[in-house]
Design an enzyme around this catalytic site. Structure first.
Site, PDB file in Angstrom:
ATOM      1  N   CYS A 136       0.832  -1.210   0.000  1.00 27.73           N
ATOM      2  CA  CYS A 136       0.000   0.000   0.000  1.00 27.73           C
ATOM      3  C   CYS A 136       0.865   1.257   0.000  1.00 27.73           C
ATOM      4  O   CYS A 136       1.375   1.677   1.045  1.00 27.73           O
ATOM      5  CB  CYS A 136      -0.923  -0.002   1.215  1.00 27.73           C
ATOM      6  SG  CYS A 136      -1.966   1.459   1.313  1.00 27.73           S
ATOM      7  N   CYS A 139      -0.526   4.117   2.189  1.00 21.64           N
ATOM      8  CA  CYS A 139      -0.366   3.928   3.637  1.00 21.64           C
ATOM      9  C   CYS A 139       1.088   4.114   4.064  1.00 21.64           C
ATOM     10  O   CYS A 139       1.362   4.700   5.107  1.00 21.64           O
ATOM     11  CB  CYS A 139      -0.794   2.520   4.055  1.00 21.64           C
ATOM     12  SG  CYS A 139      -2.235   1.890   3.221  1.00 21.64           S
ATOM     13  N   ASP A 140       2.022   3.595   3.281  1.00 20.00           N
ATOM     14  CA  ASP A 140       3.405   3.470   3.757  1.00 20.00           C
ATOM     15  C   ASP A 140       4.421   4.356   3.018  1.00 20.00           C
ATOM     16  O   ASP A 140       5.572   4.444   3.451  1.00 20.00           O
ATOM     17  CB  ASP A 140       3.867   2.004   3.635  1.00 20.00           C
ATOM     18  CG  ASP A 140       3.010   1.081   4.479  1.00 20.00           C
ATOM     19  OD1 ASP A 140       2.505   1.549   5.520  1.00 20.00           O
ATOM     20  OD2 ASP A 140       2.821  -0.084   4.094  1.00 20.00           O
TER      21      ASP A 140
END
Ligand code: NAP
Length: 310
Positions: A136, A139-140
């Site tokens: 992701c 997200c990261d």
């Protein structure tokens, strides 16, 4: 014992398809609950920027998810948290059990569970998951500002999310196992113009390597020359396709041999009263727009199905 909750319609999954089905069904005066294992929006929450959904030049995934949720709940559809572990067909009713210990009984069910990302299944992938291996970018990605990254895959997700990562990283190297990309031509054109992005073809990842703490790179194999190599990287983002989220439905006889749900054009499965929509369906195109279209059809079809029961 937890009480059983009764609804006309249970929608399993609150992504774009599920939220649309819930909106149509509740607008037709049916009682509807959407069950989801996480926040509403599904894969929208992992998508930075969407440029191919009608009505928006560009929109952030979580922002679109919020707007869809507001639309879906305005006619009374509810949302409940829980992973569905079993769906049982009892003829005119369906029984849905969640890992929260709750049981829902509905006249009709819409399966809208979508897909999850396929893993590479190479040594080091599990060990370094969360320590440099990610599925992701949204997200990261922020953990990798100014770093060198590897993206694995050659489809829409790999190219689109790789481009997102170039906004943060120093360099993004995309490793493609074959000799061409599968991504849409427009995405490919944009990516090729991006100075921070490099494509390396005919190259598979055989191992993900690291030190005691985190990822340090990948081992590679050239599928044409047969040569093995190594590439240093601070993060590995894996986008090698998707798998259907259908474990809870395997006993119903509605899945194809890959695990996707088979439906007709009215989103009906072979079990009366059970419908399926969006990415989880056996379909040639998996897009927000197609999921939303499926959801509208299913929302209308559950109304007709329940009306015909009277
Ligand atoms: P995908 O289209 O199935 O592409 C998967 C890619 O991963 C392919 O390039 C495939 O290579 C490669 N791959 C598979 N297994 C591999 C392995 N073991 N090692 C290395 N590479 C491997 O998956 P996706 O990109 O996740 O997209 C999923 C669906 O969502 C698609 O229908 C896509 O169109 C849709 N989507 C759309 C958008 C958009 O419209 N903006 C954005 C994201 C996703 P081969 O080509 O060699 O098989």
């Amino acid at each position: 014992m937890a009480e059983t909750k009764n609804y006309d319609v249970v929608v399993i999954g609150a992504g774009p398809g599920g939220m649309t089905a819930a909106m149509y069904a509740s607008r037709a005066n049916l009682s509807v609950v959407m069950l989801d294992r996480g926040i509403y929006g599904g894969n929208l929450n992992n998508t930075a920027s969407i440029e191919n959904y009608t009505g928006f030049k560009s929109v952030q995934g979580p922002e679109l998810a919020k707007q869809m949720y507001d639309g879906a709940t305005q006619f009374g559809a509810e949302y409940a948290y829980g992973t569905v572990t079993k769906l049982v067909d009892k003829g005119t009713t369906k029984e849905i059990t969640t890992d929260m210990g709750e049981t829902f009984v509905a006249k009709a069910v819409v399966i809208a569970t979508g897909s999850t990302q396929r893993h590479l299944d190479v040594p080091g992938e599990e060990e370094f998951s969360g320590k440099g291996v990610s599925y992701c970018a949204v997200c990261d990605g922020a953990f990798f500002k100014g770093r060198d990254l590897v993206v694995v895959g050659g489809g829409d997700s790999a190219v689109e999310e790789g481009m997102y990562l170039t906004q943060l990283a120093a360099k993004v190297t995309v490793l493609v196992r074959g000799d061409h990309l599968r991504a849409q031509p427009l995405l490919q054109d944009e990516a090729r113009k991006n100075d921070k992005m490099e494509f390396v073809f005919n190259t598979s990842v055989t191992d993900i390597v690291g030190d005691q703490v985190k990822v340090t790179g990948v081992k590679t194999h050239n599928n044409v020359t047969g040569k093995d190599g190594e590439l240093a990287a601070d993060g590995i983002f894996i986008y090698v396709g998707s798998l259907p989220m259908t474990a809870a439905f395997k006993d119903l006889g509605i899945l194809d041999d890959q695990g996707w749900v088979k439906t007709d054009t009215q989103m009906k499965t072979s079990v009366p009263g059970i419908f399926a929509i969006g990415d989880v369906r056996e379909t040639p195109l998996r897009q927000i727009a197609t999921a939303v279209g499926d959801g509208a059809i299913a929302g209308q079809q559950v109304y007709q199905y329940i009306n015909a029961m009277k």
